[in-house]
Design a protein around this motif. Sequence first.
Motif, short mmCIF file in Angstrom:
data_model
loop_
_atom_site.label_atom_id
_atom_site.label_comp_id
_atom_site.label_asym_id
_atom_site.label_seq_id
_atom_site.Cartn_x
_atom_site.Cartn_y
_atom_site.Cartn_z
N LEU A 117 69.07 23.65 -45.66
CA LEU A 117 69.30 23.05 -44.34
C LEU A 117 70.35 21.96 -44.45
O LEU A 117 71.32 21.91 -43.69
N PHE A 118 70.16 21.09 -45.41
CA PHE A 118 71.07 19.94 -45.50
C PHE A 118 72.43 20.31 -46.07
O PHE A 118 73.43 19.71 -45.71
N PHE A 132 74.12 21.76 -43.20
CA PHE A 132 74.31 20.67 -42.27
C PHE A 132 75.43 19.73 -42.73
O PHE A 132 76.35 19.41 -41.98
N THR A 167 72.47 17.21 -49.78
CA THR A 167 71.15 16.80 -49.29
C THR A 167 71.05 15.29 -49.24
O THR A 167 70.67 14.71 -48.22
N LEU A 186 72.30 10.48 -41.83
CA LEU A 186 71.36 10.46 -40.72
C LEU A 186 70.76 9.06 -40.58
O LEU A 186 70.64 8.52 -39.48
N SER A 242 64.73 26.74 -41.58
CA SER A 242 66.02 26.14 -41.28
C SER A 242 66.43 26.46 -39.84
O SER A 242 66.94 25.61 -39.12
N LEU A 268 64.50 24.30 -37.32
CA LEU A 268 64.77 22.87 -37.40
C LEU A 268 66.18 22.50 -36.93
O LEU A 268 66.49 21.35 -36.65
N TRP A 269 67.03 23.52 -36.85
CA TRP A 269 68.43 23.28 -36.61
C TRP A 269 68.74 22.46 -35.35
O TRP A 269 69.45 21.45 -35.43
N LEU A 325 67.93 18.73 -35.76
CA LEU A 325 68.84 18.03 -36.66
C LEU A 325 70.18 17.74 -35.99
O LEU A 325 70.75 16.65 -36.15
N LEU A 335 69.76 14.86 -33.64
CA LEU A 335 69.56 13.61 -34.39
C LEU A 335 70.87 13.06 -34.94
O LEU A 335 71.04 11.85 -35.05
N LEU A 336 71.80 13.90 -35.28
CA LEU A 336 73.05 13.38 -35.83
C LEU A 336 74.12 13.16 -34.76
O LEU A 336 74.76 12.12 -34.72
#
Lengths: 499, 71
Positions: A50-51, A54, A190, A197, A274, A277-278, A281, A284-285
Amino acid sequence: MVSALGIQLGVVGAYLVVALAVGLLAYRLTSRDAEDYYLAGRSIGTVVLLFTTFATLLSAFTFFGGPDLAYRAGPEWILVMGVMDGVLFAILWYVVGYKQWLVGRAHGYVTLGEMLGDRFGSTRLRALVAGISLFWLFPYVMLQQMGAGEAIVGLTNGMVPYWAGAAGITVFMIAYVVIAGLRGVAWTDTLQGLFMLGVVWLAVGWVATAAGGPTALSNALATNEPEFLALGGGLYSPQFIISSAVTIAFGVAMFPQINQRFFVAKSSAVLKRSFALWPVLVVLLFVPAFILGTWAAGLGVTVPEGANVLPVLLNEYTPVWFAALVIAGAMAAMMSSSDSMLLSGSSYFTRDLYRPFVNPDASEAREAWLARIGVALFATLTFVASLFRPGTLVSVGDTAFGGFAQMALPVIVALYWAKTTRTGMFAGILGSQAFYLAHVFVPAIEVGSVTLFGATYLTWDYALWGMALSALLTVGVSAMTAAAPEENQSRFTDGLRAD
Amino acid sequence: MTRVRIDYRWVAVFAILVTFAVPWFLWGDSRVFAGLPLWLWWHIGWMGLTAVVFHLFTRTAWDRGIVGEGR
């Protein structure tokens, strides 16, 4: 002032050195074979996948270009990035990503070109896909160097010149990729994703407190830039929002470093988590990052020529060390984006171009050596190009995304429609690339009442028309031609098993 | 060859999620709530909803349209 400069450079330097140390640690755990170097042995878990994806998106385009655009034109860019990254890309994550993961696992593919080349029995197609990818990767790597240069100018108020920032990140980037491989890149992604974040929210809190709270900030915005609060207007037409979101989302799915990530998940559970959650995320950013740019406009912050708004705003409202830390974090994040890009680019080069065409019997050691030379050369060339500053961060990024987006629909058609033919693929990919390149490079001309090679047709971006053309050509030509005997028509459809 | 089933209900759900991530019905609206534009709050809420729906998709319909039923 000298001491402020000392703190700024000290913080930025220290952060980059720590990032490099993590890479070295990962290097000790990396074996020499290609599957491990490029795909970390297909063993990446949820958080890291994910990270790493991301952080790869967390580039100069989003981190500096986005706030700059919000500063100049208003915060609607949050919506563009939200639709594109949070929703459309997540769906493509399933439609393209999960499918590629299944196909890749069944047949051991490492690159997009390899997958398509095998399915259509054509090393030329494989090379074409790799070549086009490398071509559009060039402006995007250059964008990171431009972003770093501009960030350093903004942070040090011009005391450190643009070229020095761009050169600095180039050196770090090369050092990093050459020693670490994907495991190193994924690990630092990560750490950097989490770090960014955290600090971006701290930055929002800090600026909001220093400027009297969100309500005072929105009042300032209502006074100084009243049209920024209303949805739409100015640059932001519905056509602009839709065109940008669609071309970027499809482009992202074809980016070498993102597309290669589709092959690396340990299990489908990793992809599922992932996927869900995308959107969270992304919000959030991007919300805090772009709100900072918007607030800067309301506060009447003036940005010097050739700098980004973010460092300037932070310097004005937060302590020197904190501003430097945020910029260091952003630069490190951009570095990891570039690393991923360079790493994937080098695998495209060695596996899809060098091995099939130049030296099929190259040893693993020679290939690894060549990949690293290629990375250094590519990064040096993009650095030189970045010195010419061919456009704003968003315009350069947008052009690159559009170029990648032209490949997305032919790939999706090929993944799902077994009757796609090799000729259809060539027509779809070459036709849309020719159309898109003509619109990027040929100046607009008026023919009667119609503008040819302009930015839009019927108010819609040419990149979108190019995508439509790519799908039309792929499907149309495939329907009219027969499959060549070397094609493996059932490659993408039969024998796929879920976990 | 196994038949792959396409579930049009999920296609429709995804289409709605994409369409209303931008609150088109608030076009030109400049109302502010708690320091942020109202349309931004809609977007934030919608993205939360999207994440929940995506989670449900992974629980109940993952593999739909990609892996055949006959396994």
